[in-house]
Design an enzyme around this catalytic site. Sequence first.
Site, short mmCIF file in Angstrom:
data_model
loop_
_atom_site.label_atom_id
_atom_site.label_comp_id
_atom_site.label_asym_id
_atom_site.label_seq_id
_atom_site.Cartn_x
_atom_site.Cartn_y
_atom_site.Cartn_z
N THR A 4 -17.26 19.77 -16.42
CA THR A 4 -17.72 20.51 -17.59
C THR A 4 -18.43 19.60 -18.59
OG1 THR A 4 -16.99 21.87 -19.46
CG2 THR A 4 -15.43 20.24 -18.68
N GLY A 5 -19.34 20.19 -19.34
CA GLY A 5 -20.02 19.45 -20.40
C GLY A 5 -19.16 19.42 -21.66
N THR A 38 -17.16 26.73 -18.09
CA THR A 38 -17.49 27.85 -18.96
C THR A 38 -18.14 28.99 -18.18
OG1 THR A 38 -17.84 26.22 -20.66
CG2 THR A 38 -18.58 28.46 -21.15
N ASP A 59 -17.51 24.72 -12.16
CA ASP A 59 -18.04 24.58 -13.51
C ASP A 59 -17.00 25.32 -14.38
OD1 ASP A 59 -19.93 24.18 -15.55
OD2 ASP A 59 -20.59 26.26 -15.36
#
Length: 683
Positions: free
Chosen positions: A522-523, A376, A374
């Site tokens: 990641t978003g 962040t 992931d």
Amino acid sequence: MNNHSELNDKHRKHHNKEKNSHQHKGHESHNHSSHHAMMIKDFRKRFWVSLTVSLPILVLSPMIQDFLGYNLTFSFSGYVLFALSAFVYFYGGWPFLTGLVKEFKKKQPGMMTLIAVAITVAFGYSSATTFGLEGKKFFWELATLIDIMLLGHWIEMKSVMGASSSLQQLVEMMPAEAHLITDGNTKDIKVDELNKEDVVLVRPGEKIPVDGIITDGESSVNESMVTGESKPIKKGKGENVIGGTINGHGSLQVQVQQVGNEAYLNKVIKMVKDAQNKKSKTQHLADRIAFWLTLTSLTVGFGTLASWLIIGKPFVFALERMASVMVITCPHALGLAVPLVVAISTSISARKGLLIRNRTAFENARKITLLAFDKTGTLTKGNFGVTRFGALHKNYKDKDILSFAGALEAKSEHPLAIGIMDKIKQEGIKLPEATNFNSITGKGIEADVENKKIKVVSPGAVKEHNLKIPDEAFKNEQETIVFVLVNEELAGFIAMADEIREESYEAVHILKKIGLKLYMMTGDNEKVAKSVSDELGLDGYFAEVLPDHKLEKIEAFQKNGEFVAMTGDGINDAPALAKADVGIAVGSGTDVAAETADIILVNSNPQDIASLVLFGKATYKKMIQNFVWATGYNVVAIPLAAGVLYSSGIIINPALGAILMSLSTIIVAVNAQLLKRKMKVNK
């Protein structure tokens, strides 16, 4: 009012009742370790007593007398020898004889059965020769065998106890008492009696008794025992603290959030305990090998006895061969091979901030071929920091630009402002005073500093002033850039981004070196994702991914034959963490409830992931080394004990067998302890 206090009392009583049941569980584990300590004491006592009685047995044994060339006999010497040996057999051999009964009740013949059969055969036969049967006594072999077995068990139990002592250290971190603040006064009460929302005082240098939120005061807190972070962390009002950590020089008032079994450290202790108690696949294999080894040794032992008798050798010779086989096959080393490595690796890991919830997943860390990160908070810090800054005007130095911006941003709460102020602190810049502060809606801020009109604005606002921005200001896609104008002239720029952690570079380097494929999910948007991926040199990335899509990506990797580890913060990544072959939750200490992960990294430090993979490999390697040593030793020793090379004059007697067996146990124990050094190297 009375009703209210009654309710409070009831609540406290109910709470204490619950606490008592938690305490009861605590007592159980305490009783378990004190029972273990008593057993160690018992083995030690039996060893020394048996050893003392073995000395006259050796002196009176005809074989030793022949070997050393002296003669010591008197009218009852044979019976004295028998009496002393009977004492060693029953007193020293008692743990093994009762162990045999237990193993037969469980229908799982194992180590105790082997030892008990060997010493019973030796004692029975030697006793018969004392009372008239023709043959050679081997009481001295019996005595030395029991001594060495007791010593082996004593060492083994001490090693296992040593491995769980680090768990005991975790338990001891929790203070027993707290200073409860009521109506402005403090009173000392047991931590168990605290309720949620109570406020406690923590004086300088004391251990923080509970997980909670600081309501007053500031101090630096040493959390190294929990997170592995060596530097004390500055904490103030509204920040969380963890029970068991050490307060620095300031006084703190802390509102209780979690107590008892909900407290972070208690969760850690429970996890470590569960992981140590949970049998992994490798351990089941060890149990199976021990079982088959027992059957093999009993079969080979009685087969040896029969074979030598058929060949025409004396019964005493055949019996000695059988006893040697029984002794040598004892899978002590095997019994110790896995549990010791397990106990050591889980407790070292916990101290280094790796919490292992699933033993098998930890052992499988060595199989990982692909790691999905992931972004962040894992690869990046999760907050805006200054990446670059510089002057674009000959009259100003680079640091002047930070100084001007800082004078204005000191009054702002914006995330960008926080990043700029952090950088100013790092650089040690003294800020000038700003006056006539004003916010320019949607564009930036302005104020007067040292008789100059200063503005900190967005690129759009600069273009509105028809000022040309040099290309050097824009370097990469992931940065947010603000410009500093002095008296309407472009003076400089400050570039900011969610900074990549320093440790991420090293972690990626190590993980690539050991051959892992690295992907990021990641978003965040495409531009940011690409720049972070390129900067770190990852194999690829997926941007704007929702939690359920992360799960699909993991499945796709697995279909392609990859053994996938996923790292995430354990909440939005939960489905992917559960699906991955090894789920690694990264999160601050109090997020331990990442129920779907197999392993939790307390520090959220990507370097710990590299440590985890390397340590997983080291742990597995140690187990296999111990397996090979424990079983390989038997493969060589059993035929020698049975007398395969008897014609060449090579034979192993029971006492030598016992020495070799104990030696293999000690080697396995020492090898397991070497893991501690391995972990130091990894860190």
